[in-house]
Design a protein around this motif. Structure first.
Motif, PDB file in Angstrom:
ATOM      1  N   LEU A 117      -5.240  18.259  -3.963  1.00  0.00           N
ATOM      2  CA  LEU A 117      -6.448  18.547  -4.732  1.00  0.00           C
ATOM      3  C   LEU A 117      -6.649  20.055  -4.773  1.00  0.00           C
ATOM      4  O   LEU A 117      -6.851  20.676  -3.720  1.00  0.00           O
ATOM      5  CB  LEU A 117      -7.671  17.873  -4.101  1.00  0.00           C
ATOM      6  N   PRO A 118      -6.571  20.668  -5.954  1.00  0.00           N
ATOM      7  CA  PRO A 118      -6.692  22.131  -6.048  1.00  0.00           C
ATOM      8  C   PRO A 118      -8.061  22.627  -5.585  1.00  0.00           C
ATOM      9  O   PRO A 118      -9.012  21.852  -5.414  1.00  0.00           O
ATOM     10  CB  PRO A 118      -6.474  22.396  -7.549  1.00  0.00           C
ATOM     11  N   ASP A 119      -8.172  23.951  -5.421  1.00  0.00           N
ATOM     12  CA  ASP A 119      -9.422  24.545  -4.947  1.00  0.00           C
ATOM     13  C   ASP A 119     -10.569  24.329  -5.922  1.00  0.00           C
ATOM     14  O   ASP A 119     -11.736  24.247  -5.513  1.00  0.00           O
ATOM     15  CB  ASP A 119      -9.220  26.048  -4.704  1.00  0.00           C
ATOM     16  N   VAL A 174      -2.185  14.047   2.020  1.00  0.00           N
ATOM     17  CA  VAL A 174      -3.210  14.548   1.100  1.00  0.00           C
ATOM     18  C   VAL A 174      -3.620  15.955   1.532  1.00  0.00           C
ATOM     19  O   VAL A 174      -4.036  16.182   2.673  1.00  0.00           O
ATOM     20  CB  VAL A 174      -4.446  13.621   1.073  1.00  0.00           C
ATOM     21  N   ILE A 175      -3.509  16.880   0.613  1.00  0.00           N
ATOM     22  CA  ILE A 175      -3.934  18.266   0.843  1.00  0.00           C
ATOM     23  C   ILE A 175      -5.310  18.440   0.198  1.00  0.00           C
ATOM     24  O   ILE A 175      -5.445  18.297  -1.015  1.00  0.00           O
ATOM     25  CB  ILE A 175      -2.931  19.261   0.247  1.00  0.00           C
ATOM     26  N   ILE A 229       6.423  21.236   0.405  1.00  0.00           N
ATOM     27  CA  ILE A 229       6.132  19.876  -0.085  1.00  0.00           C
ATOM     28  C   ILE A 229       7.435  19.140  -0.392  1.00  0.00           C
ATOM     29  O   ILE A 229       7.607  17.970  -0.045  1.00  0.00           O
ATOM     30  CB  ILE A 229       5.232  19.941  -1.331  1.00  0.00           C
ATOM     31  N   GLY A 230       8.368  19.843  -1.053  1.00  0.00           N
ATOM     32  CA  GLY A 230       9.657  19.223  -1.353  1.00  0.00           C
ATOM     33  C   GLY A 230      10.413  18.834  -0.095  1.00  0.00           C
ATOM     34  O   GLY A 230      11.023  17.762  -0.033  1.00  0.00           O
ATOM     35  N   GLU A 231      10.357  19.669   0.917  1.00  0.00           N
ATOM     36  CA  GLU A 231      11.025  19.361   2.180  1.00  0.00           C
ATOM     37  C   GLU A 231      10.389  18.151   2.855  1.00  0.00           C
ATOM     38  O   GLU A 231      11.083  17.295   3.426  1.00  0.00           O
ATOM     39  CB  GLU A 231      10.953  20.578   3.105  1.00  0.00           C
ATOM     40  N   ALA A 266      -2.504  20.163   5.955  1.00  0.00           N
ATOM     41  CA  ALA A 266      -2.900  21.544   5.669  1.00  0.00           C
ATOM     42  C   ALA A 266      -2.216  22.023   4.392  1.00  0.00           C
ATOM     43  O   ALA A 266      -1.165  21.499   4.009  1.00  0.00           O
ATOM     44  CB  ALA A 266      -2.527  22.447   6.844  1.00  0.00           C
ATOM     45  N   PRO A 267      -2.788  22.995   3.711  1.00  0.00           N
ATOM     46  CA  PRO A 267      -2.157  23.529   2.499  1.00  0.00           C
ATOM     47  C   PRO A 267      -0.738  24.008   2.772  1.00  0.00           C
ATOM     48  O   PRO A 267      -0.449  24.583   3.818  1.00  0.00           O
ATOM     49  CB  PRO A 267      -3.076  24.688   2.106  1.00  0.00           C
TER      50      PRO A 267
END
Length: 394
Positions: free
Chosen positions: A106-108, A60-61, A91-93, A84-85
């Motif tokens: 979760l966006p800013d 979870v970011i 993310i794909g890796e 961490a962001p």
């Protein structure tokens, strides 16, 4: 003094059992299908219970922006890893490494939109090519439940009952039992166990007819003081014996494997008793006799050993056709199905596995639908063997 039929039977059986390669093939076909069924079902059970045993790893970011959501995820045995962001490539890796089932970002502007009662975007990143589909659906269920709880709380805050959004409440009642649900799957899987009846008798049938004719030993055998029905009958029974023994052992092994597997983990069960299995084995004997009769009759009319093998290899697909058609059309069980060889055996074991009272008629029809054609085919083969043209392959 032994009957001539018994002498021919023992002679053909002894010659078949001397060939180690043939015995190896017979053992392989006897063990192969039950082991495959056991491995497939075990893999399904292992996959369906993997989440309960190992839990779900979720990256979870921005976890601190929704503490209530993180709490609900934890209640569902979902381990939240505060990450961490990271960029999309990272993310794909991470997903390709299969260390986590999915990534929740979760966006800013999540907190701002949430407090302003605007749709707060939640990103779920996943790899559809992986085997974490079930785990991903559980995460999505938690997110939907979380959103529904927030919507209900907001409606109550404005004096509106959340029940107003659900004018119809559907209640579902499933009257199906584990046995009836598993009959469709397990019963269909068990149906393939009857096919080796046609495989196990093929080698002995071809070798004792077309093979002996090529080796010129058939002329010597026919010169003996024996009737053609005794010669054909002995060869037929020898080939069919291998199929009877192999299919019986195969069904017993599959029954033991299904009784050992924890099928209840996937909402299924296997309720056949050993007594019912023995009845199934008994009514399967004519199917093995029919397979041996077909092989004997076809191999007798082939001019060479290779021709006999080719013809029989093509004919082997015929028993599959009725079962395939019934499965493809999703036909319900009907009385006529007990009149079709092999399909009757498949239908019988599927109905027995449902746990209901099948009655005596399906057993009788299953027995006769294969026994009668087997006798007629052997009678034709015995008549055919009287011809000198057959012996000389002209």
């Amino acid at each position: 003094m032994k009957s001539r039929l018994l002498i021919v039977y023992l002679k053909e059986l002894r010659e078949t059992l001397r060939d180690k390669r043939t015995l190896g093939m017979l053992a392989m076909f006897t063990l192969l299908y039950p082991i495959i069924i056991g491995l497939v079902l075990h893999q399904g059970i292992d996959k369906s219970t993997k989440t309960e045993r190992e839990g779900i790893e979720l990256a979870v970011i921005g976890a601190g922006k929704a503490p209530t959501l993180m709490s609900q995820l934890g209640e569902k045995n979902i381990t939240v890893k505060d990450t961490a962001p990271m960029e999309e490539d990272a993310i794909g890796e991470l997903l390709r490494s299969k260390k986590v089932a999915a990534v929740l970002r979760l966006p800013d502007d999540f907190t701002e939109n949430y407090h302003a009662m605007r749709p707060a975007r939640v990103e779920v990143w996943y790899d559809s090519a992986s085997d974490t589909g079930g785990q991903r659906r559980e995460v999505q269920d938690v997110l939907e439940s979380y959103g529904a709880n927030i919507a209900s709380a907001r409606l109550l805050a404005h004096g509106v009952s959340p029940a107003a959004l659900t004018p119809i409440h559907v209640q579902r009642y499933d009257t199906g039992t584990n046995a009836s649900r598993s009959a469709v799957v397990v019963g269909s899987i068990m149906g393939i166990l009857f096919f080796p009846a046609f495989m196990l008798s093929m080698s002995a049938a071809v070798d004792s007819t077309a093979g002996e004719r090529e080796r010129r030993s058939l002329e010597v055998l026919m010169a003996q003081p024996a009737q053609t029905w005794e010669l054909v009958g002995g060869k037929w029974l020898a080939a069919s014996t291998l199929a009877i023994v192999g299919v019986t052992l195969e069904l017993m092994l599959a029954h033991a494997i299904l009784g050992w597997l924890p099928l209840e983990e996937i909402g299924m069960s296997w309720g056949l008793s050993w007594g019912q299995l023995m009845l199934v084995c008994l009514v399967t004997v004519p199917l093995c006799l029919l397979a041996g009769a077909i092989h004997i009759a076809l191999a007798m009319n082939a001019k060479t050993f290779k021709e006999a093998q080719t013809i029989i290899s093509i004919v082997l697909f015929v028993p599959f056709i009725p079962g395939f058609v019934v499965s493809f059309l999703e036909l319900k069980t009907a009385a006529w199905m007990y009149l079709v060889p092999m399909l009757s055996n498949q239908t019988l074991i599927k109905e027995i596995s449902k746990g209901g009272d099948v009655g005596a008629m399906p057993y009788l029809l299953t027995f006769l639908c294969a026994a009668i054609p087997a006798m007629l085919i052997i009678a034709f083969a015995s008549w055919r063997m009287k011809s000198e043209r057959y012996v000389l392959a002209v």
